[in-house]
Design an enzyme around this catalytic site. Structure first.
Site, PDB file in Angstrom:
ATOM      1  NE  ARG A 109     -20.233 -19.814  20.803  1.00  0.00           N
ATOM      2  CZ  ARG A 109     -20.935 -19.812  21.927  1.00  0.00           C
ATOM      3  NH1 ARG A 109     -21.657 -18.754  22.248  1.00  0.00           N
ATOM      4  NH2 ARG A 109     -20.921 -20.862  22.727  1.00  0.00           N
ATOM      5  N   GLY A 116     -15.374  -5.117   3.303  1.00  0.00           N
ATOM      6  CA  GLY A 116     -16.200  -4.077   2.695  1.00  0.00           C
ATOM      7  C   GLY A 116     -16.028  -2.813   3.499  1.00  0.00           C
ATOM      8  NE  ARG A 117     -10.486   0.385   4.068  1.00  0.00           N
ATOM      9  CZ  ARG A 117      -9.979   0.561   5.288  1.00  0.00           C
ATOM     10  NH1 ARG A 117     -10.357   1.591   6.022  1.00  0.00           N
ATOM     11  NH2 ARG A 117      -9.105  -0.281   5.783  1.00  0.00           N
ATOM     12  CG  ASP A 173     -14.942   0.105  -3.083  1.00  0.00           C
ATOM     13  OD1 ASP A 173     -14.038  -0.284  -3.835  1.00  0.00           O
ATOM     14  OD2 ASP A 173     -14.753   0.480  -1.914  1.00  0.00           O
ATOM     15  CG  HIS A 206      -6.514 -10.740   5.155  1.00  0.00           C
ATOM     16  ND1 HIS A 206      -6.734 -10.331   6.446  1.00  0.00           N
ATOM     17  CD2 HIS A 206      -6.082  -9.655   4.476  1.00  0.00           C
ATOM     18  CE1 HIS A 206      -6.428  -9.039   6.552  1.00  0.00           C
ATOM     19  NE2 HIS A 206      -6.037  -8.604   5.369  1.00  0.00           N
ATOM     20  NE  ARG A 221      -3.928  -2.112   2.303  1.00  0.00           N
ATOM     21  CZ  ARG A 221      -4.977  -2.319   1.518  1.00  0.00           C
ATOM     22  NH1 ARG A 221      -5.272  -1.453   0.572  1.00  0.00           N
ATOM     23  NH2 ARG A 221      -5.739  -3.387   1.682  1.00  0.00           N
ATOM     24  CB  THR A 280     -11.126  -3.439  -4.995  1.00  0.00           C
ATOM     25  OG1 THR A 280     -11.690  -3.625  -3.694  1.00  0.00           O
ATOM     26  CG2 THR A 280     -12.130  -2.687  -5.826  1.00  0.00           C
ATOM     27  CB  ILE A 281     -12.311  -8.589  -2.817  1.00  0.00           C
ATOM     28  CG1 ILE A 281     -11.911  -7.943  -1.491  1.00  0.00           C
ATOM     29  CG2 ILE A 281     -11.227  -9.504  -3.346  1.00  0.00           C
ATOM     30  CD1 ILE A 281     -11.929  -8.924  -0.324  1.00  0.00           C
ATOM     31  CG  ASP A 282     -13.574  -3.782  -0.338  1.00  0.00           C
ATOM     32  OD1 ASP A 282     -13.551  -4.962   0.028  1.00  0.00           O
ATOM     33  OD2 ASP A 282     -13.073  -2.856   0.325  1.00  0.00           O
ATOM     34  NE  ARG A 293      -6.718  -8.768   0.321  1.00  0.00           N
ATOM     35  CZ  ARG A 293      -6.224  -7.844   1.178  1.00  0.00           C
ATOM     36  NH1 ARG A 293      -7.010  -6.901   1.651  1.00  0.00           N
ATOM     37  NH2 ARG A 293      -4.968  -7.859   1.524  1.00  0.00           N
ATOM     38  CG  ASP A 347     -10.285   3.808  -3.968  1.00  0.00           C
ATOM     39  OD1 ASP A 347      -9.571   2.865  -3.554  1.00  0.00           O
ATOM     40  OD2 ASP A 347     -11.132   4.382  -3.261  1.00  0.00           O
TER      41      ASP A 347
HETATM   42  O1  F6P Z   1      -8.901  -4.857  -0.525  1.00  0.00           O
HETATM   43  C1  F6P Z   1      -9.805  -4.060   0.208  1.00  0.00           C
HETATM   44  C2  F6P Z   1      -9.889  -4.595   1.562  1.00  0.00           C
HETATM   45  O2  F6P Z   1     -10.274  -5.894   1.385  1.00  0.00           O
HETATM   46  C3  F6P Z   1     -10.855  -3.905   2.542  1.00  0.00           C
HETATM   47  O3  F6P Z   1     -12.147  -4.409   2.534  1.00  0.00           O
HETATM   48  C4  F6P Z   1     -10.177  -4.161   3.867  1.00  0.00           C
HETATM   49  O4  F6P Z   1     -10.550  -3.191   4.805  1.00  0.00           O
HETATM   50  C5  F6P Z   1      -8.748  -4.072   3.513  1.00  0.00           C
HETATM   51  O5  F6P Z   1      -8.636  -4.549   2.202  1.00  0.00           O
HETATM   52  C6  F6P Z   1      -7.825  -4.839   4.437  1.00  0.00           C
HETATM   53  O6  F6P Z   1      -6.592  -4.975   3.853  1.00  0.00           O
HETATM   54  P1  F6P Z   1      -5.201  -5.242   4.556  1.00  0.00           P
HETATM   55  O7  F6P Z   1      -5.471  -5.841   5.896  1.00  0.00           O
HETATM   56  O8  F6P Z   1      -4.532  -6.205   3.644  1.00  0.00           O
HETATM   57  O9  F6P Z   1      -4.480  -3.943   4.616  1.00  0.00           O
END
Ligand code: F6P
Length: 358
Positions: free
Chosen positions: A272, A170-171, A129, A278, A72, A125-127, A281, A103
């Site tokens: 629960r 899903g941020r 968005d 992850h 990142r 992105t898996i999100d 992903r 993005d």
């Molecule tokens: O790729 C987006 C995402 O999956 C978000 O939903 C999540 O918040 C984030 O990545 C977490 O990524 P990491 O823990 O790898 O930084």
């Protein structure tokens, strides 16, 4: 042509399928040469690269992760970061850069484009968005993983008369929660787009159990927000810590645990939580994502040769088209209203005859 490539941001099933498609079409049809920059923008900042050719992409189609690795890293945060990237591209005699990312990654691509670098983007992105495209690759795989998890959680919830809360990624948008929640027959689906009233969630579950059901499934996106002060942050998303990454994001996670506690407190039903994290992903992409990723890769390399720079390959309807990068990063794409209507249509109704959620 000499083309650079990188994968940035969180990894995503299908990244290797994209890389493979670009290299194969580039080598077979355009006689291109490729340089792969490693670990996202860090590869350009620290000059870390590998040669990419037909042999390097052999056998990677079904593999998760990315052979280029990712990070990142945000060059725009450093005073001379963008200049360093440009210098590295020049050193490697790269004529065009293909950036595969969400993005954050594509916002850096746009900045480089504004400085005269020839860039083409691919949405990842898996999100799901990113603006301007109907689907990002990786999303379908994440939804399938989450749906299978919900199916499995269903049988254990049923066996124990429990409420099970499944927290998915899903941020800013609840696409994974909405799709997997509908596909998995969840009783409550909570997404970041619609802050929720915990009392209504509890009432929905109580009502369901009052009409003879003895278990419930709640799917919650990690970025969903309580409308009242229940979690560590009033009215905000639940976070693991307040540190920010290079792009200014907090680390989300933990809403499922808080939600389970609040549901149990309010309903007295044993509850629960499962956090998928992850797992969504990782692993091999679905057939849909392999095809979509391949189409994006082919679309992008064709855009390079048509001179469509500062643009991103996008899916519109069932066609791959070229849209400005600026359009893709301008908005965070929210869950469609009609999909929300679908989820509301299958939820239990409250006594006042209004759907509880979202
Ligand atoms: O790729 C987006 C995402 O999956 C978000 O939903 C999540 O918040 C984030 O990545 C977490 O990524 P990491 O823990 O790898 O930084």
């Amino acid at each position: 042509m000499r083309i650079g490539m990188l994968t940035g941001g969180g990894d995503c099933p299908g990244l290797n399928a994209v890389i493979r498609a670009i290299v194969r079409k580039g080598c077979f049809h355009y006689q291109d040469e490729f340089v792969g920059f490693l670990e996202g923008w860090r590869g350009l900042m620290e000059d870390k690269s590998i040669a990419l050719d037909l042999s390097s992409v052999g056998g990677i189609l079904p593999r998760g992760g990315t052979i280029l690795r990712t990070s990142r890293t945000n060059p725009a945060k450093k005073a001379d970061g963008l200049d360093t990237c440009i210098a590295t591209l020049e050193k490697h005699m790269v004529e065009v850069l293909i950036a595969i990312g969400g993005d954050d990654t594509l916002s850096v691509a746009q900045k480089l484009h504004e400085q005269g670098v020839k860039v083409v983007g691919i949405p990842k992105t898996i999100d799901n968005d990113l603006g301007g495209t109907d689907f990002c690759f990786g999303f379908d795989t994440a939804v399938n993983v989450a749906t299978e998890a919900i199916d499995r959680v269903h049988t254990t919830a049923e066996a124990h008369n429990r409420v099970m809360v499944v927290e998915v990624m899903g941020r800013d948008s609840g696409w994974i929660a909405m799709y997997s929640g509908i596909a998995g027959g969840a009783d409550v689906i909570l997404i970041p787009e619609l802050p929720f009233d915990i009392e209504k969630v509890a009432e929905t579950i109580r009502l369901r159990h009052a009409r003879g059901r003895y278990f419930s499934i709640v799917v919650v996106a990690e970025g969903a927000k309580f409308s009242s002060d229940v979690g560590p942050q009033q009215g905000g998303a639940i976070v693991q810590d307040l540190g920010l990454d290079d792009f200014g994001h907090v680390r989300l996670g933990g809403i499922g645990t808080i939600l389970a506690r609040e549901i149990e407190k309010r309903t007295s039903f044993e509850t629960r939580t499962v956090v998928l994290g992850h797992i969504q992903r990782g692993g091999s992409p679905t057939a849909f994502d392999r095809v979509l990723a391949t189409r994006y890769g082919i679309g992008a390399i064709d855009m390079v040769h048509k001179g469509e720079f500062g643009c991103m390959a996008a899916l519109k309807g069932n066609k791959i088209v070229s849209i400005p990068l600026a359009e893709a990063i301008a908005t965070n794409r929210k869950v469609d209203a009609d999909l929300i209507e679908v989820s509301v249509g299958i939820l239990d109704k409250l006594t006042d005859d209004k759907p509880a959620l979202p």
